[in-house]
Design a protein around this motif. Sequence first.
Motif, PDB file in Angstrom:
ATOM      1  N   ARG A   1      12.034   6.107  -8.684  1.00  0.00           N
ATOM      2  CA  ARG A   1      11.373   5.065  -7.890  1.00  0.00           C
ATOM      3  C   ARG A   1      10.598   4.106  -8.787  1.00  0.00           C
ATOM      4  O   ARG A   1      10.604   2.884  -8.577  1.00  0.00           O
TER       5      ARG A   1
ATOM      6  N   THR B   1       0.837  -1.198   0.000  1.00  0.00           N
ATOM      7  CA  THR B   1       0.000   0.000   0.000  1.00  0.00           C
ATOM      8  C   THR B   1       0.875   1.252   0.000  1.00  0.00           C
ATOM      9  O   THR B   1       0.375   2.368   0.166  1.00  0.00           O
TER      10      THR B   1
ATOM     11  N   LEU C   1       6.476   2.443  -3.567  1.00  0.00           N
ATOM     12  CA  LEU C   1       7.447   1.573  -4.254  1.00  0.00           C
ATOM     13  C   LEU C   1       6.890   0.170  -4.478  1.00  0.00           C
ATOM     14  O   LEU C   1       6.785  -0.301  -5.621  1.00  0.00           O
TER      15      LEU C   1
ATOM     16  N   TYR D   1      16.129   8.281  -4.497  1.00  0.00           N
ATOM     17  CA  TYR D   1      14.962   8.648  -5.303  1.00  0.00           C
ATOM     18  C   TYR D   1      15.170  10.020  -5.974  1.00  0.00           C
ATOM     19  O   TYR D   1      15.412  11.024  -5.284  1.00  0.00           O
TER      20      TYR D   1
ATOM     21  N   SER E   1      11.484  -1.696   3.441  1.00  0.00           N
ATOM     22  CA  SER E   1      12.182  -1.062   4.562  1.00  0.00           C
ATOM     23  C   SER E   1      11.218  -0.097   5.236  1.00  0.00           C
ATOM     24  O   SER E   1      10.405   0.544   4.573  1.00  0.00           O
ATOM     25  N   SER E   2      11.335  -0.011   6.560  1.00  0.00           N
ATOM     26  CA  SER E   2      10.440   0.866   7.326  1.00  0.00           C
ATOM     27  C   SER E   2      10.587   2.314   6.869  1.00  0.00           C
ATOM     28  O   SER E   2      11.683   2.759   6.523  1.00  0.00           O
TER      29      SER E   2
HETATM   30  N1  NAP Z   1      15.887   5.115  -2.126  1.00  0.00           N
HETATM   31  C1  NAP Z   1      15.471   6.239  -1.576  1.00  0.00           C
HETATM   32  O1  NAP Z   1      15.910   7.334  -1.917  1.00  0.00           O
HETATM   33  C2  NAP Z   1      14.415   6.210  -0.525  1.00  0.00           C
HETATM   34  C3  NAP Z   1      13.798   7.404  -0.152  1.00  0.00           C
HETATM   35  C4  NAP Z   1      12.805   7.358   0.823  1.00  0.00           C
HETATM   36  C5  NAP Z   1      12.473   6.152   1.411  1.00  0.00           C
HETATM   37  N2  NAP Z   1      13.105   5.006   1.011  1.00  0.00           N
HETATM   38  C6  NAP Z   1      12.803   3.704   1.633  1.00  0.00           C
HETATM   39  O2  NAP Z   1      12.071   2.938   0.682  1.00  0.00           O
HETATM   40  C7  NAP Z   1      10.874   2.441   1.297  1.00  0.00           C
HETATM   41  C8  NAP Z   1       9.771   2.353   0.261  1.00  0.00           C
HETATM   42  O3  NAP Z   1       9.594   3.630  -0.290  1.00  0.00           O
HETATM   43  P1  NAP Z   1       8.142   4.177  -0.603  1.00  0.00           P
HETATM   44  O4  NAP Z   1       8.362   5.388  -1.421  1.00  0.00           O
HETATM   45  O5  NAP Z   1       7.277   3.099  -1.097  1.00  0.00           O
HETATM   46  O6  NAP Z   1       7.611   4.605   0.852  1.00  0.00           O
HETATM   47  P2  NAP Z   1       6.089   4.636   1.355  1.00  0.00           P
HETATM   48  O7  NAP Z   1       5.172   4.997   0.233  1.00  0.00           O
HETATM   49  O8  NAP Z   1       6.102   5.472   2.576  1.00  0.00           O
HETATM   50  O9  NAP Z   1       5.787   3.117   1.729  1.00  0.00           O
HETATM   51  C9  NAP Z   1       6.325   2.500   2.850  1.00  0.00           C
HETATM   52  C10 NAP Z   1       5.519   1.251   3.086  1.00  0.00           C
HETATM   53  O10 NAP Z   1       6.051   0.576   4.249  1.00  0.00           O
HETATM   54  C11 NAP Z   1       4.948   0.125   5.017  1.00  0.00           C
HETATM   55  N3  NAP Z   1       5.375   0.007   6.420  1.00  0.00           N
HETATM   56  C12 NAP Z   1       5.935   0.970   7.177  1.00  0.00           C
HETATM   57  N4  NAP Z   1       6.137   0.514   8.421  1.00  0.00           N
HETATM   58  C13 NAP Z   1       5.702  -0.769   8.441  1.00  0.00           C
HETATM   59  C14 NAP Z   1       5.624  -1.752   9.438  1.00  0.00           C
HETATM   60  N5  NAP Z   1       6.053  -1.524  10.698  1.00  0.00           N
HETATM   61  N6  NAP Z   1       5.117  -2.985   9.124  1.00  0.00           N
HETATM   62  C15 NAP Z   1       4.701  -3.235   7.862  1.00  0.00           C
HETATM   63  N7  NAP Z   1       4.736  -2.319   6.856  1.00  0.00           N
HETATM   64  C16 NAP Z   1       5.223  -1.096   7.151  1.00  0.00           C
HETATM   65  C17 NAP Z   1       3.898   1.190   4.848  1.00  0.00           C
HETATM   66  O11 NAP Z   1       2.611   0.675   5.194  1.00  0.00           O
HETATM   67  P3  NAP Z   1       1.281   1.593   5.113  1.00  0.00           P
HETATM   68  O12 NAP Z   1       0.927   1.620   3.648  1.00  0.00           O
HETATM   69  O13 NAP Z   1       0.325   0.860   5.944  1.00  0.00           O
HETATM   70  O14 NAP Z   1       1.645   2.938   5.648  1.00  0.00           O
HETATM   71  C18 NAP Z   1       4.040   1.513   3.367  1.00  0.00           C
HETATM   72  O15 NAP Z   1       3.239   0.633   2.599  1.00  0.00           O
HETATM   73  C19 NAP Z   1      10.585   3.424   2.435  1.00  0.00           C
HETATM   74  O16 NAP Z   1       9.819   2.790   3.444  1.00  0.00           O
HETATM   75  C20 NAP Z   1      11.975   3.795   2.895  1.00  0.00           C
HETATM   76  O17 NAP Z   1      12.491   2.820   3.804  1.00  0.00           O
HETATM   77  C21 NAP Z   1      14.046   5.024   0.062  1.00  0.00           C
END
Ligand code: NAP
Length: 272
Positions: free
Chosen positions: A172, A8, A11, A142, A73-74
């Motif tokens: 992303r 949800t 990414l 990103y 990742s969290s």
């Molecule tokens: N490469 C980069 O530059 C960069 C930049 C920012 C972040 N990131 C990392 O990449 C990840 C994915 O990015 P994104 O853009 O998809 O972030 P996002 O839209 O915030 O998605 C994070 C996902 O992790 C889930 N989540 C968070 N805590 C959790 C927990 N304790 N148990 C189970 N699920 C959990 C969230 O669930 P809900 O949908 O329920 O909220 C959400 O679905 C981020 O979480 C962060 O660690 C990378």
Amino acid sequence: MIVITGATGALNGATVEHLLERVPAERIGVSVRDVAKAQHFAERGVRVRQGSYEDPAALRNSFAGAEKVLLVSSNDPHADGASLHRAGIEAAVAAGAQRILYTSHQNSRMDTPFPPGPEHAATERILAESGVAWTALRNGFYAHSLGWLLGNWRETGVISAPADGPVSWTHRADVAEAAAVILAGDRAFDGPVTLTARRAVTFDDVAEIASRVSGREVKRVVADDEQWIAGESEEMARLKLTMFQAARQGHFAETSPVLAELLGREPNDITL
Ligand SMILES: NC(=O)c1ccc[n+]([C@@H]2O[C@H](COP(=O)([O-])OP(=O)(O)OC[C@H]3O[C@@H](n4cnc5c(N)ncnc54)[C@H](OP(=O)(O)O)[C@@H]3O)[C@@H](O)[C@H]2O)c1
């Protein structure tokens, strides 16, 4: 079955979409904190189960029957991410997964000023000790993050930011697609795999691009770290500063051809 956490989120939600183009929906499961937010996947035949890193029993249930599990990742900077990821890894092992994949970050390591780096490195260590085949998807920084680092250059004609270093800004959407290619394919990636754009650029380069796209000269001005922080919300500004500090040390300079190979095309370049 392939089970994906964080579906949800942006990414891994995009990864599920790409996976749906490659494998039948009944072979895909998602483990999500809020099943109501995954209704669109359930409607298309994806198995939707509740799971959260805070709830090991629910996690194991959501991973049941999984051959491969993709752990997100969290996204909580205040949480102990490595402990949360450990719960995910242990649940995947307990559920009998044969490969665990994890959304890591390029050049994840303990000795970096960028706080997520040690968290990813610690998680990769737990994966290595899990006894199960694993893949760390070391995604590039990103590209859309540039938007909140560059400031209001469109109005001022100036990019004022701390001293930086080369960064292989990566879309992303591209790494989400590459994760689906890996999940659906037979090529085994063991350990870390770096997924970045082809080139790394500095803010000097970005100023040149900004000049080109805006049709007027955009200057790059190197701001003093502490002066740059002043005027911004302290916590966020400090976090952003660690990105510049790590970039200066070359932590985000690495590029890899693997993303392009997986996509079968050139990754997207930065857009301003
Ligand atoms: N490469 C980069 O530059 C960069 C930049 C920012 C972040 N990131 C990392 O990449 C990840 C994915 O990015 P994104 O853009 O998809 O972030 P996002 O839209 O915030 O998605 C994070 C996902 O992790 C889930 N989540 C968070 N805590 C959790 C927990 N304790 N148990 C189970 N699920 C959990 C969230 O669930 P809900 O949908 O329920 O909220 C959400 O679905 C981020 O979480 C962060 O660690 C990378």
